[in-house]
Design an enzyme around this catalytic site. Sequence first.
Site, PDB file in Angstrom:
ATOM      1  N   TRP A   1      33.607  -1.246  54.424  1.00 13.28           N
ATOM      2  CA  TRP A   1      34.218  -1.114  53.110  1.00 13.28           C
ATOM      3  C   TRP A   1      34.861   0.250  52.875  1.00 13.28           C
ATOM      4  O   TRP A   1      35.641   0.409  51.940  1.00 13.28           O
ATOM      5  CB  TRP A   1      33.150  -1.333  52.026  1.00 13.28           C
ATOM      6  N   ASN A   2      34.529   1.281  53.672  1.00 16.43           N
ATOM      7  CA  ASN A   2      34.889   2.637  53.239  1.00 16.43           C
ATOM      8  C   ASN A   2      36.394   2.921  53.300  1.00 16.43           C
ATOM      9  O   ASN A   2      36.930   3.645  52.459  1.00 16.43           O
ATOM     10  CB  ASN A   2      34.089   3.697  54.000  1.00 16.43           C
TER      11      ASN A   2
ATOM     12  N   GLU B   1      33.095   1.288  66.830  1.00 16.24           N
ATOM     13  CA  GLU B   1      33.177   2.613  66.203  1.00 16.24           C
ATOM     14  C   GLU B   1      32.085   2.652  65.160  1.00 16.24           C
ATOM     15  O   GLU B   1      32.161   1.978  64.126  1.00 16.24           O
ATOM     16  CB  GLU B   1      34.562   2.837  65.583  1.00 16.24           C
ATOM     17  N   LEU B   2      31.042   3.443  65.448  1.00 14.00           N
ATOM     18  CA  LEU B   2      29.843   3.419  64.623  1.00 14.00           C
ATOM     19  C   LEU B   2      29.742   4.722  63.821  1.00 14.00           C
ATOM     20  O   LEU B   2      30.749   5.271  63.398  1.00 14.00           O
ATOM     21  CB  LEU B   2      28.617   3.164  65.500  1.00 14.00           C
TER      22      LEU B   2
ATOM     23  N   GLY C   1      31.329   0.193  61.822  1.00 11.53           N
ATOM     24  CA  GLY C   1      30.234   0.058  60.872  1.00 11.53           C
ATOM     25  C   GLY C   1      29.004   0.802  61.313  1.00 11.53           C
ATOM     26  O   GLY C   1      29.067   1.791  62.048  1.00 11.53           O
TER      27      GLY C   1
ATOM     28  N   LYS D   1      36.184 -10.500  59.479  1.00 10.44           N
ATOM     29  CA  LYS D   1      34.977 -10.567  58.659  1.00 10.44           C
ATOM     30  C   LYS D   1      34.860  -9.190  58.008  1.00 10.44           C
ATOM     31  O   LYS D   1      34.421  -8.230  58.626  1.00 10.44           O
ATOM     32  CB  LYS D   1      33.743 -10.886  59.508  1.00 10.44           C
TER      33      LYS D   1
ATOM     34  N   CYS E   1      33.121   8.216  58.452  1.00 15.94           N
ATOM     35  CA  CYS E   1      32.411   8.488  59.704  1.00 15.94           C
ATOM     36  C   CYS E   1      32.854   9.809  60.323  1.00 15.94           C
ATOM     37  O   CYS E   1      32.067  10.489  60.967  1.00 15.94           O
ATOM     38  CB  CYS E   1      32.644   7.346  60.695  1.00 15.94           C
TER      39      CYS E   1
END
Length: 465
Positions: free
Chosen positions: A136-137, A234-235, A212, A160, A268
């Site tokens: 969402w960011n 990408e975490l 996420g 999604k 992030c």
Amino acid sequence: MAIATVNPATGETLKTFDALNAGEIEDHLVRADQAFQEHRTTSFGYRKERMLAAADLLDADQDGIARTMTTEMGKPLAQARAEAAKCAKTMRWYAHHAEELLADEHPDPADVSDSGAIRAVVRYRPLGPVLAVMPWNFPLWQVVRFAAPALMAGNTGLLKHASNVPQTALYLEELFRRAGFPEGCFQTLLIGSGAVEDILRDPRVVAATLTGSEPAGRAVASTAGDEVKKTVLELGGSDPFIVLPSADLDKAVRVGVTARVQNNGQSCIAAKRFLVHQDVHDAFAERFTARMAALTVGDPMDEHTDIGPLSSEQGRSDLEELVDDAVHRGATALCGGRRPPEHGAGWFYEPTVLSGITDGMRIHREEAFGPVATLYRVADLDEAVRLANDTPFGLGSNAWTRDPDEQQRLARDVQAGGVFFNGMTASHPGIPFGGVKRSGYGRELSGHGIREFCNMTTLWYGPED
């Protein structure tokens, strides 16, 4: 989690959506597969025309979609407009560069002649429907930086999105349809996270990309690994912001504040840990804290607001727990450290600077997703490098020094997907983006990003009889 638009500035639920049922999901998968069979054979010129049309439409829609993003997740309106503009720029970049980035490669015949070939060609071919699990960011940007290269490569996309940005998600599907991409090329799936595994296991879905949390990345990677399907992850990140004595201190302070609080601190690649050399630590801390304390917290629709609310009540609670744990264990809040009393409604949190951080505090290891900066005093470059790497994450990093030797050392030894010198860490369509360690693997953007979801096909030609 309900699929709903909940205004984080007020806590008010504005609109709810029903999740797709099994039959509806199947219909989307059929369309994605059928669309791929057509889309993969189209020319780069055909795709370019439609991607440029999408960029033009997005520019025309900029204010409206910016207001939707701000309503759904709370970013200041000016930043939402900038996000939309960046997405249009990236669409145009891939529209103009995809053909050259995916051009056939021709190894020198002399180098492959001992294989029996008279010539060889390396060709990039699309894989098929790709599932994108997005956060969402940056609700527009995170999707477009996948969708633009994927569609230009000839793939189709299934999105999604996070459950709190459904209207932004639906807008993206509509945008690509309005631009002329065939039905099914890009579809939004309004589903909960529990439906992801079955979709990823479907043989028509050939790969996945996720931006996420680390747990979400582990879940998708585990399923994809079991199915032997390609993933790009990408975490999280806990990016260091290193300041050494040769830095332009005023600029480092100014950029450091922006780097920490951009997107209400929910990025992030936001600077999170400020590692400042002892020779300039006190001067930096004083100026940095003053600028953080002077930021305006308030209604994200107000053009004068610097920091809006966090995206969710849970997100604010998680941030509070990290700050409270640090203070309880001996850290000092130089500013902030609480909910602003003048904003009773909504999920606001004051810009905060913590000093006296030790490795026994949770915030030393965990990502602070909000406007909270941790400040460290380091004795020398060696300690700066050690602390920069003392994290399970390795996404971005920032270093302020005008010493070429120090720059070379940091470029060699900092464990991150990128090291940005004397400027703010950022993503750009022409530069690869991604991380190491628990920040994930694979790359987005640039030529590396568009090739992630391509079949690198070797064509071998023997002599004709």
